[in-house]
Design an enzyme around this catalytic site. Structure first.
Site: not given
Ligand code: GLN
Length: 489
Positions: A76, A153, A177
């Site tokens: 990532k 994400s 995410s």
């Molecule tokens: N969807 C969540 C957010 O927008 C989780 C993001 C994440 O886990 N990095 O914050």
């Protein structure tokens, strides 16, 4: 070759049935062919892959193979990689080349894996569809006519692994995410216990919640990757001193043969609207577990539905503090202004996308002296209550199961309001607030042919049993997630 699991590929590499260079080339060819369509990678590291695979092939040949020798993976693009651009999918870091290696990516180097590239994500990991990426959204390979989200994400990682452009990948899970993108791409995603995997060198979003973890096509593969990633790290002050996840071969069953296991189902989630498909598949898997001998009990996490509100206060608050470092002075984008303050303003206005700016504004607001007590402290109290409630629930059961999300993958061009996007995290954020381990594992295909996932949640540091139960669910669900089945040769 791209259909192999990591475990099978390692066996074939060892027996010389396949070669590390050949395996790497098969994946690079796949990337060449499909990355323009799927946009899973921000940066493809061809030269590095060749070097890594050559070194792995030598070690395999002279009998000094390491745990992941020759396995092609995606990293990532939130993990700093020495000499390789690390963008966090932001214009702010578009040309940032770190001089150091994150602990997690170093562990993959030490384990002998082959780096294929840096995978796409939401900008600074803020989002659920990977649409906030400065480089455009990655695409879900399960449907090619109408573009669907691969989740966020860690959407580049799931797009790559599901399409056969990597055998496994890293992700980070701050509020879901890893688990959410895995649930809609038919993959296994692990959010380990907070503190099990080092955050050092990983671009910070919300430090008390950020959790690196693996993404793979099978539970055994995910467990193997986790064993490489886990471990205490003195460079991360929240790394657990006892951090350890060792695995010898494949995961052992924890059901069957008269074994006793109490599995909890969270009462409060019953009132949440989910698709008929999700409901049906979840119930089917729970009844499978029951017929394997598990005792199903109802447990209560009274504030679990408030987790979302608490998360969307705590995460932006931490983000507003963490992202203050991008000021155009030390690294990253710099847009010259007439004076210092103007340079700050111009740099941050040009470098950050709308969602990131919005989170920093919310975070700054909830930390301001007028709001601190009513918002931030209140959210911190809810967090404590949720964490205590999980502890109490685990007096009544050994592991908990629940859906990973409400629906299958939505179209990338869905027109959702910010609050509708935030609501997609309803099933995942509580586990981050509590720091407990949670895995998303495929639980079947919906009537539209798209995959759905469910979670297994455990006590802190009970990651092993979480994965063991996930493997039973994987077997029962029997989803065919081979890349060639999903998107053809
Ligand atoms: N969807 C969540 C957010 O927008 C989780 C993001 C994440 O886990 N990095 O914050």
């Amino acid at each position: 070759m791209i259909n192999l699991t990591i475990i099978d590929a390692l066996k074939k590499l060892k027996s010389r049935e396949i070669g590390a260079l050949e395996l790497m080339q098969a994946h690079l060819d796949r990337i060449e062919k499909y990355n323009p369509e799927l946009n899973a990678y921000i940066t493809v590291t061809r030269e590095r892959a060749l070097n890594d695979a050559t070194a792995a092939a030598e070690r395999i040949a002279n009998g000094t193979a390491r745990p992941l020798d020759g396995i092609p993976i995606a990293m990532k693009d939130l993990f700093a990689t020495r000499g390789i651009r690390t963008t966090a999918a932001s214009r702010m870091l578009e040309n940032f080349v770190p001089e150091y290696e994150s602990t997690i990516s170093q562990k993959f180097i030490d384990a002998g894996s082959v780096l294929l590239g840096k995978s796409n994500l939401d900008e600074f990991a803020m989002g659920t569809f990977s649409k906030t990426s400065y480089f455009g959204a990655p695409v879900n390979p399960w449907q090619r006519e109408h573009k669907l989200t691969a989740g966020g994400s860690s959407g580049g990682s799931t797009s790559a692994v599901a399409s056969g452009m990597a055998m496994g990948a890293t992700g980070t899970d701050t509020g879901g995410s890893i688990r959410f993108p895995c649930s809609i791409t038919g993959l296994v995603g692990v959010k380990p216990t907070y503190g099990l995997c080092s955050r050092w060198g990983c671009v910070a979003f919300a430090s008390s919640l950020d959790t690196p973890g693996p993404i793979a096509r099978t539970v055994d593969d995910a467990a193997l990757l986790l064993s490489v990633m886990a471990g205490h790290d003195a460079k991360d002050s929240t790394s657990a001193p006892n951090a350890k996840f060792d695995i010898d071969g494949e995961l052992q069953p924890i059901l069957g043969d008269g074994k006793k296991l109490r599995i909890g189902v969270i009462k409060e989630f019953n009132s949440v609207q989910i698709s008929e498909d999700m409901k049906k598949l979840f119930e089917q898997r729970v009844s499978d577990l029951k017929s394997m001998g598990a005792e199903i009990v109802e447990v209560s996490i009274p504030n679990v539905l408030d987790a979302l509100a608490a998360y969307y206060i705590i995460a932006p608050a931490e983000a507003s503090s963490n992202l203050a470092r991008y000021d155009g002075m030390r690294y990253g984008l710099r847009v010259e202004g007439v004076d210092l303050e103007d340079t700050y303003k111009k740099t941050r206005a040009a470098g950050f996308g709308t969602e990131v700016q919005c989170r920093m504004l919310i975070g700054t607001a909830v930390l301001s002296s007028e709001s601190y007590e009513v918002y931030f402290m209140q959210a911190a109290r809810v967090r404590r209550m949720i964490s205590d409630a999980f502890n109490n629930a685990f007096d009544k059961c050994d592991l908990i199961v629940c859906p990973s999300g409400a629906n299958t993958a939505l179209p990338l061009d869905s027109d959702l309001t910010p609050l509708e996007y935030y609501a997609l995290d309803l099933f995942t954020v509580a586990m981050n607030l509590a720091g407990v381990p949670a895995v998303s594992v495929p639980c079947g295909l919906a009537s539209n042919g798209l995959p759905l996932g469910m979670q297994v949640v455990g006590r802190r540091f009970d990651d092993m049993r979480v994965l063991q139960l996930a493997k039973h669910i994987e077997t029962a669900a029997n989803v065919d997630n081979r890349p060639t089945v999903i998107m053809g040769e």
